[in-house]
Design a protein around this motif. Structure first.
Motif, PDB file in Angstrom:
ATOM      1  N   GLU A   1      49.509 105.360  58.037  1.00  0.00           N
ATOM      2  CA  GLU A   1      48.293 105.335  58.780  1.00  0.00           C
ATOM      3  C   GLU A   1      47.455 106.340  58.387  1.00  0.00           C
ATOM      4  OE1 GLU A   1      50.066 105.758  62.428  1.00  0.00           O
ATOM      5  OE2 GLU A   1      49.293 105.378  63.687  1.00  0.00           O
TER       6      GLU A   1
ATOM      7  N   LEU B   1      40.903 109.764  63.975  1.00  0.00           N
ATOM      8  CA  LEU B   1      41.172 110.879  65.482  1.00  0.00           C
ATOM      9  C   LEU B   1      42.375 109.403  65.385  1.00  0.00           C
ATOM     10  CD1 LEU B   1      38.546 109.636  68.308  1.00  0.00           C
ATOM     11  CD2 LEU B   1      38.516 111.782  67.225  1.00  0.00           C
ATOM     12  N   TYR B   2      42.990 111.587  65.828  1.00  0.00           N
ATOM     13  CA  TYR B   2      44.864 110.995  66.114  1.00  0.00           C
ATOM     14  C   TYR B   2      45.031 109.939  67.198  1.00  0.00           C
ATOM     15  CZ  TYR B   2      46.001 113.901  61.836  1.00  0.00           C
ATOM     16  OH  TYR B   2      46.100 114.182  60.779  1.00  0.00           O
ATOM     17  N   GLU B   3      45.325 108.378  67.075  1.00  0.00           N
ATOM     18  CA  GLU B   3      45.242 107.423  68.190  1.00  0.00           C
ATOM     19  C   GLU B   3      45.978 107.974  69.769  1.00  0.00           C
ATOM     20  OE1 GLU B   3      42.627 105.681  68.657  1.00  0.00           O
ATOM     21  OE2 GLU B   3      41.747 105.960  66.156  1.00  0.00           O
ATOM     22  N   ARG B   4      46.962 108.548  69.147  1.00  0.00           N
ATOM     23  CA  ARG B   4      48.461 108.432  69.618  1.00  0.00           C
ATOM     24  C   ARG B   4      47.976 110.183  70.665  1.00  0.00           C
ATOM     25  NH1 ARG B   4      50.705 105.480  65.821  1.00  0.00           N
ATOM     26  NH2 ARG B   4      51.504 106.742  64.959  1.00  0.00           N
ATOM     27  N   LEU B   5      47.372 110.361  69.856  1.00  0.00           N
ATOM     28  CA  LEU B   5      46.743 112.275  70.826  1.00  0.00           C
ATOM     29  C   LEU B   5      46.183 112.111  71.345  1.00  0.00           C
ATOM     30  CD1 LEU B   5      47.328 115.225  67.466  1.00  0.00           C
ATOM     31  CD2 LEU B   5      49.373 114.023  68.495  1.00  0.00           C
ATOM     32  N   SER B   6      46.742 112.945  72.939  1.00  0.00           N
ATOM     33  CA  SER B   6      45.516 112.389  73.855  1.00  0.00           C
ATOM     34  C   SER B   6      44.067 113.924  72.786  1.00  0.00           C
ATOM     35  CB  SER B   6      46.124 114.423  74.930  1.00  0.00           C
ATOM     36  OG  SER B   6      46.115 114.798  74.264  1.00  0.00           O
TER      37      SER B   6
ATOM     38  N   VAL C   1      40.133 113.982  57.124  1.00  0.00           N
ATOM     39  CA  VAL C   1      39.547 115.115  57.486  1.00  0.00           C
ATOM     40  C   VAL C   1      40.368 116.036  57.613  1.00  0.00           C
ATOM     41  CG1 VAL C   1      39.247 114.995  60.136  1.00  0.00           C
ATOM     42  CG2 VAL C   1      38.575 112.564  59.997  1.00  0.00           C
TER      43      VAL C   1
ATOM     44  N   LYS D   1      54.336 116.162  68.283  1.00  0.00           N
ATOM     45  CA  LYS D   1      53.579 115.015  69.376  1.00  0.00           C
ATOM     46  C   LYS D   1      53.392 113.996  68.968  1.00  0.00           C
ATOM     47  CE  LYS D   1      52.319 118.484  72.059  1.00  0.00           C
ATOM     48  NZ  LYS D   1      51.509 118.389  73.143  1.00  0.00           N
ATOM     49  N   ASP D   2      52.990 113.579  67.661  1.00  0.00           N
ATOM     50  CA  ASP D   2      52.816 112.581  67.530  1.00  0.00           C
ATOM     51  C   ASP D   2      54.366 111.475  67.482  1.00  0.00           C
ATOM     52  OD1 ASP D   2      50.826 110.107  66.122  1.00  0.00           O
ATOM     53  OD2 ASP D   2      52.275 109.418  65.111  1.00  0.00           O
TER      54      ASP D   2
ATOM     55  N   LYS E   1      55.076 109.276  70.898  1.00  0.00           N
ATOM     56  CA  LYS E   1      54.184 108.897  71.476  1.00  0.00           C
ATOM     57  C   LYS E   1      54.810 108.208  70.612  1.00  0.00           C
ATOM     58  CE  LYS E   1      51.739 112.088  74.081  1.00  0.00           C
ATOM     59  NZ  LYS E   1      50.174 113.418  74.092  1.00  0.00           N
TER      60      LYS E   1
ATOM     61  N   LYS F   1      51.352 118.592  64.472  1.00  0.00           N
ATOM     62  CA  LYS F   1      50.469 117.222  64.898  1.00  0.00           C
ATOM     63  C   LYS F   1      51.705 115.970  64.783  1.00  0.00           C
ATOM     64  CE  LYS F   1      49.703 115.143  61.536  1.00  0.00           C
ATOM     65  NZ  LYS F   1      50.162 114.034  60.964  1.00  0.00           N
TER      66      LYS F   1
ATOM     67  N   LYS G   1      43.425 105.181  58.921  1.00  0.00           N
ATOM     68  CA  LYS G   1      42.611 105.297  59.882  1.00  0.00           C
ATOM     69  C   LYS G   1      41.490 107.277  60.076  1.00  0.00           C
ATOM     70  CE  LYS G   1      45.280 102.751  62.611  1.00  0.00           C
ATOM     71  NZ  LYS G   1      46.049 103.044  63.171  1.00  0.00           N
ATOM     72  N   ASN G   2      42.043 107.572  58.680  1.00  0.00           N
ATOM     73  CA  ASN G   2      40.758 108.388  57.795  1.00  0.00           C
ATOM     74  C   ASN G   2      40.997 109.717  58.335  1.00  0.00           C
ATOM     75  OD1 ASN G   2      38.951 107.933  55.693  1.00  0.00           O
ATOM     76  ND2 ASN G   2      37.408 107.492  56.986  1.00  0.00           N
ATOM     77  N   THR G   3      42.498 110.137  58.724  1.00  0.00           N
ATOM     78  CA  THR G   3      42.861 111.156  59.835  1.00  0.00           C
ATOM     79  C   THR G   3      43.084 112.108  58.319  1.00  0.00           C
ATOM     80  OG1 THR G   3      44.568 110.536  60.080  1.00  0.00           O
ATOM     81  CG2 THR G   3      43.698 110.403  62.396  1.00  0.00           C
TER      82      THR G   3
END
Ligand SMILES: Nc1ncnc2c1ncn2[C@@H]1O[C@H](COP(=O)(O)OP(=O)(O)OP(=O)(O)O)[C@@H](O)[C@H]1O
Ligand SMILES: [Mg+2]
Lengths: 234, 281
Positions: free
Chosen positions: A73, B87-92, A82, A14-15, A18, A11, A77-79
């Protein structure tokens, strides 16, 4: 266990790809060191002078800022919640994020080492010192991230801490008083160790190096434990 | 074990404020349960307790037979969508789900299936931050369903969505029930609760003030018993719903003047307005 750590690691890759802000963290100092080493030639300045200076700053800044920013972050963002609710344990999360940033910073350190023209054993020692410095920085970043409720709070905590650790080693070159205070910062000790690599046969890790870096790590862990006990990770 | 969730006198205090005042509820396996209540009633708080995110002040709750104060090992069997999606904002879209297939250790093939089911396949490469609200809900829902969990918590799954999108989400929720899942949802939408839920409970000021099947709850409050009649000439009449009205209605029918006729059974909405003394947001 390993699967969860690997998932968080994935993850994070990937992050980062971007996320330009984090990417800049990782590449800014190595690139600057390359340019300075190539562009500025002053007589009497030891080889690798700029690379060492930027490396100490890098160690004081990049890992700390990235870890704190990632954790804050995810909280905001509550991730993170989750992830925890999906069965990822706090330690798995921290290992995933931490190991990723550690590797990314080691890659940056490799560039810094090449900028400093280190080769062979010198490069190995350079990377070894950097690895320990990066780890300390990671722990401080994790403590700040865990302490913060959101990104704003993380920023206001990490900027002063980061400025102290990143710039003390540089300022210490110009002022004796600052130099005395700087001794207590792990980044200064990293800078001192790096400065010895040029004369490798005289390289040795002193009691002070070990104590200061160790104490910095312990303080970070204590702050982390306090923050974690208070409100957990998410 | 016939219940998916059991609550025994759950109490939650924040500082001085008592948000939940002794909640006793049992949620049957395989049902869709709707928790209704005005804003600030404590619905989200209760979900947090049931999912182990919050340690309640008093009482005990069992989720799949496990005490919610120490929930471990049941994470795989639990799906959820909270009011903040996380949600992971930058991920698809694709990567947002792929991450959780790795965490749950299930096949990556499920991502494509889930995206198709929720109508997000076309947008699979779109980063979460560029999605519309309805798409975010659906992605969050897809994630909640990914591990095919036994119990699913949905905190206001349709709030702020247009009726068509809400209907799609209802369909997805029903599919999960058909698969055998138990669904615990909160909503402000009475019509939604009526259509979707096997049982509803109304939470007001920290207590459960009504519980039952939606129809049963409505019937219980049917003390008006009136007929509403509208004639073609635009006239409207209110008649008592009894024998005496029969003659009148018959007359209108024979004269072909009757346009519509309604009995005034209360909707969940009127029941809950009566009980809470306020309107739902
Ligand atoms: N961590 C907290 N600390 C203090 N008070 C809280 C906390 N969490 C919730 N509350 C309070 O508890 C009450 C119930 O909140 P909750 O979010 O559960 O309501 P809700 O029924 O979900 O409302 P809504 O329909 O608006 O989502 C509110 O008055 C809220 O201010
Ligand atoms: Mg809520």
């Amino acid at each position: 266990m390993i699967k969860h750590i690997a998932a968080v690691f994935w993850k994070q890759i990937k992050d980062t790809l971007k996320n330009k802000e984090t990417l800049i963290q990782f590449v800014m100092f190595p690139v600057m060191a390359m340019i300075m080493e190539k562009a500025i030639k002053v007589d009497g300045l030891p080889s690798g002078y700029f690379a060492n200076m930027f490396s100490a700053m890098y160690v004081g800044m990049a890992p700390l800022v990235s870890v704190a920013a990632v954790i804050a972050e995810e909280k905001e963002k509550n991730t993170l919640r989750v992830l925890m609710m999906s069965g990822v344990k706090p330690v798995e999360y921290l290992l995933g994020v931490g190991s990723y940033i550690w590797f990314a910073c080691i890659a940056g350190a490799l560039v810094l080492g090449m900028a400093g023209n280190y080769r062979g054993k010198g490069l190995a020692v350079f990377l070894g010192v950097m690895a320990v410095g990066i780890l300390t920085s990671l722990l401080i970043g994790a403590a700040i991230g865990t302490l913060s409720r959101n990104q704003m709070m993380a920023t206001s905590l990490m900027v002063p801490v980061m400025l102290i650790f990143a710039f003390l080693p540089m300022l210490a070159n110009f002022n004796e008083t600052i130099k005395k205070a700087a001794r207590f910062a792990y980044s200064q000790q990293v800078g001192v160790l790096l400065g010895q690599i040029g004369t490798l046969d005289r390289f040795h890790v002193s009691f002070e190096n070990t104590m200061v870096i160790g104490m910095n790590m312990i303080i970070a862990l204590l702050v982390f434990r306090y923050a974690y006990r208070r409100s957990g990770l998410a | 074990m016939e219940y998916a969730i059991e609550m025994n006198h759950i109490v939650q205090r924040f500082a001085e404020k008592e948000v939940l005042r002794g909640i006793d509820l049992k949620i049957h396996k395989g049902e869709i349960f709707g928790l209704l209540g005005p804003s600030g009633a404590g619905k989200t708080t209760l979900i947090k307790i049931l999912t182990g995110q919050l340690d309640q002040t008093g009482g005990e709750a069992l989720l799949l037979g496990k005490n919610t104060r120490k929930l471990q090992e049941v994470h795989q069997r639990l799906g959820m969508m909270m009011d903040q999606f996380g949600l992971y904002e930058r991920l698809s879209c694709y990567d947002n789900l792929k991450l959780f297939t790795k965490i749950y250790d299930v096949e990556e093939k499920r991502v494509e299936k889930a995206l198709k089911k929720t109508g997000l396949f076309e947008d699979r490469k779109c980063p979460a931050m560029k999605l519309s609200k309805g798409m975010r809900s659906r992605l969050s829902l897809a994630r909640a369903f990914l591990a095919e969990p036994e119990v699913i918590f949905l905190d206001e799954p349709t709030t702020g969505l247009d009726p068509a999108t809400a209907a799609e989400i209802h369909k997805l929720i029903l599919e999960e029930q058909n698969r055998g899942a138990t669904v615990f949802l909160t909503t402000h939408n009475m019509e939604e609760a009526y259509k979707l839920c096997n049982h509803v409970a109304l939470l007001n000021e920290g207590s459960i003030v009504e519980y039952g099947e939606p129809e049963e709850v409505c019937r219980r409050y049917n003390h008006q018993k009136k007929l509403l009649i509208r004639l073609y000439d635009g006239k409207q009449l209110e008649l008592p719903n009894d024998r005496k009205a029969a003659e009148t209605v018959k007359e209108y029918l024979e004269e072909e003047r009757l346009e519509t006729i309604h009995s005034t059974e209360p909707s969940l909405e009127t029941v809950f307005m009566e009980l809470t003394g306020r309107r739902f947001e």
